[in-house]
Design an enzyme around this catalytic site. Structure first.
Site, short mmCIF file in Angstrom:
data_model
loop_
_atom_site.label_atom_id
_atom_site.label_comp_id
_atom_site.label_asym_id
_atom_site.label_seq_id
_atom_site.Cartn_x
_atom_site.Cartn_y
_atom_site.Cartn_z
N ASP A 100 0.86 -1.20 0.00
CA ASP A 100 0.00 0.00 0.00
C ASP A 100 0.90 1.25 0.00
OD1 ASP A 100 -2.41 1.38 0.22
OD2 ASP A 100 -2.44 1.31 2.40
N GLU A 152 -1.37 5.98 -9.06
CA GLU A 152 -2.32 6.97 -8.51
C GLU A 152 -2.15 8.31 -9.22
OE1 GLU A 152 -2.81 7.22 -4.23
OE2 GLU A 152 -3.60 9.25 -4.35
N ILE A 283 -9.79 0.03 3.06
CA ILE A 283 -10.34 0.34 4.39
C ILE A 283 -9.30 -0.02 5.47
CG2 ILE A 283 -12.16 -0.24 6.07
CD1 ILE A 283 -14.01 -0.69 3.61
P1 13P Z 1 -8.92 4.91 5.40
O1 13P Z 1 -8.03 5.77 6.23
O2 13P Z 1 -10.15 5.65 4.98
O3 13P Z 1 -9.26 3.61 6.03
O4 13P Z 1 -8.14 4.57 4.03
C1 13P Z 1 -7.22 3.52 3.96
C2 13P Z 1 -6.40 3.55 2.73
O5 13P Z 1 -6.67 4.24 1.76
C3 13P Z 1 -5.21 2.69 2.71
O6 13P Z 1 -4.46 2.88 1.55
O1 G3H Z 2 -3.09 4.88 3.48
C1 G3H Z 2 -2.83 4.80 4.65
C2 G3H Z 2 -3.09 3.52 5.37
O2 G3H Z 2 -4.21 3.67 6.21
C3 G3H Z 2 -1.88 3.04 6.08
O3 G3H Z 2 -1.60 3.85 7.16
O4 G3H Z 2 0.82 4.38 6.97
O5 G3H Z 2 -0.36 4.55 9.15
O6 G3H Z 2 0.11 2.32 8.12
P1 G3H Z 2 -0.16 3.78 7.89
ZN ZN Z 3 -4.52 4.87 0.77
#
Ligand code: 13P
Ligand code: G3H
Ligand code: ZN
Length: 341
Positions: A100, A152, A283
């Site tokens: 992510d 993105e 999420i």
């Molecule tokens: P939220 O903060 O809305 O859960 O989004 C999570 C997200 O986009 C992780 O990449």
């Molecule tokens: O996009 C953000 C995600 O919720 C991950 O959050 O970088 O605090 O692990 P984090």
């Molecule tokens: Zn995100």
């Protein structure tokens, strides 16, 4: 020694998204940082027969150790298979392990070499041409290994791992075709009004309902529709898609917490998005809040409790229920594990 995701029972997102597009639902992408979150995600998705994307952020890699997380994901696949066997289910749910908000080529490469089946390269904060260049580099490496890549365009407000954006910038529909063509990404995250975290809209952007609860402005579905027209049949990703469940906010605030005016994306809007070209919905925050609400309540109600299993266990159970409900009622992914295609 590099390991391929194929050897550990994971899938890339290509077939998953093809089915999600055709079936008008979205695959859940749930973040995890610890064992209880991962157990809850797997249990909920196996029990609702939903495909799932397990997401690891670079913050999660720092918190829990990159090697441990990778083996946890490998263990999660085995756990899913054992649960399915025990329950007599006919077919395994598809599971993807996804990076992510990867922000460098090196990070994406390291994940690909360590068993991830999908990576996001987030160059959204860079100038357009720099974003294209970085994304192209990751796609070239990923493609040879049959790993899928999410890019993105447009900036979400809030915290994206280590990148903090004060203001959001909506995705410009006139850029999407050029970006997808030049980079070769498999899916595209767009910005249409969502943001990361528990405070997605300022109170002054919202109205209030009769109970005084904030009602946020609608997402920019007009931008999404324009993008859909330009990128026919192409999978779109929605980040920042927690609803900031108000029950959790109330429980947190009633048990010593301070989360004033926390507000997210209403679930009906996510349901609408899931029926469109949006094939992946991210999420994380909702899971954090449900855990926090459960643990806070136990600490207040049972101040003598000191066994982590007595508060993390109930937190895990609450997470399972929340993820099951999301799959069934919001994303529409329940029962869509591939046997229907
Ligand atoms: P939220 O903060 O809305 O859960 O989004 C999570 C997200 O986009 C992780 O990449
Ligand atoms: O996009 C953000 C995600 O919720 C991950 O959050 O970088 O605090 O692990 P984090
Ligand atoms: Zn995100």
């Amino acid at each position: 020694m590099p390991v391929s995701y194929k050897d550990i029972g994971l899938e890339n997102t290509r077939d998953m998204f093809r089915r999600a597009f055709a079936g008008q639902y979205a695959v859940p992408a749930y973040n995890f940082n610890n064992m209880e979150q991962l157990q809850a995600i797997i249990t909920a998705c196996v029990e609702t027969r939903s495909p799932v994307i397990l997401q690891i952020s670079s913050g999660a890699r720092k918190y829990a150790d990159q090697t441990l997380l990778r083996y946890m994901a490998e263990g999660a696949v085995q756990m899913a298979r054992e649960m399915e066997k025990a329950k007599g289910f006919d077919k395994a749910i598809p599971i993807t392990l996804h990076l992510d908000h990867g922000d460098t080529f090196e990070l994406a490469k390291s994940c690909i070499d360590n068993g991830f089946s999908s990576v996001m390269i987030d160059g959204s904060h860079l100038a357009y041409d720099e974003n294209v260049k970085l994304t192209q580099q990751v796609v070239a490496y990923a493609r040879e290994r049959d790993v899928s890549v999410e890019g993105e365009l447009g900036v979400l407000a809030g915290i994206e791992d280590d990148v903090k954006a004060e203001k959001s910038t909506y995705t410009r529909p006139d850029e999407v075709v050029d970006f997808v063509k030049r980079t070769g990404v498999d899916s595209l995250a767009i910005s249409i009004g969502t943001s990361h975290g528990a405070y997605k809209f300022k109170p002054e952007q919202c109205t209030r309902d009769e109970r005084g609860i904030l009602v946020p402005p609608p997402l920019r579905f007009d931008i999404l529709e324009e993008i859909e027209k330009k990128l026919t049949g192409f999978p779109i990703v929605l980040h920042g898609a927690s609803s900031v469940i108000q029950e959790a906010v109330t429980t947190i605030n009633a048990h010593g917490g301070k989360m004033k005016d926390a507000v997210g994306v209403p679930e009906e809007q996510l349901r609408k998005a899931a029926r469109s070209a949006v094939c992946k919905i991210n999420i994380d925050t909702d899971g954090r809040m449900v855990m926090t609400a459960t643990v806070r309540k136990i600490f207040v109600d049972s101040p003598g409790e000191f066994d982590p299993r007595k508060y993390l266990g109930p937190a895990r159970s609450a997470l399972i229920e929340m993820y099951k409900r999301k799959n069934r009622e919001v994303l529409g992914s329940a029962g869509r594990y591939g046997a229907e295609a």
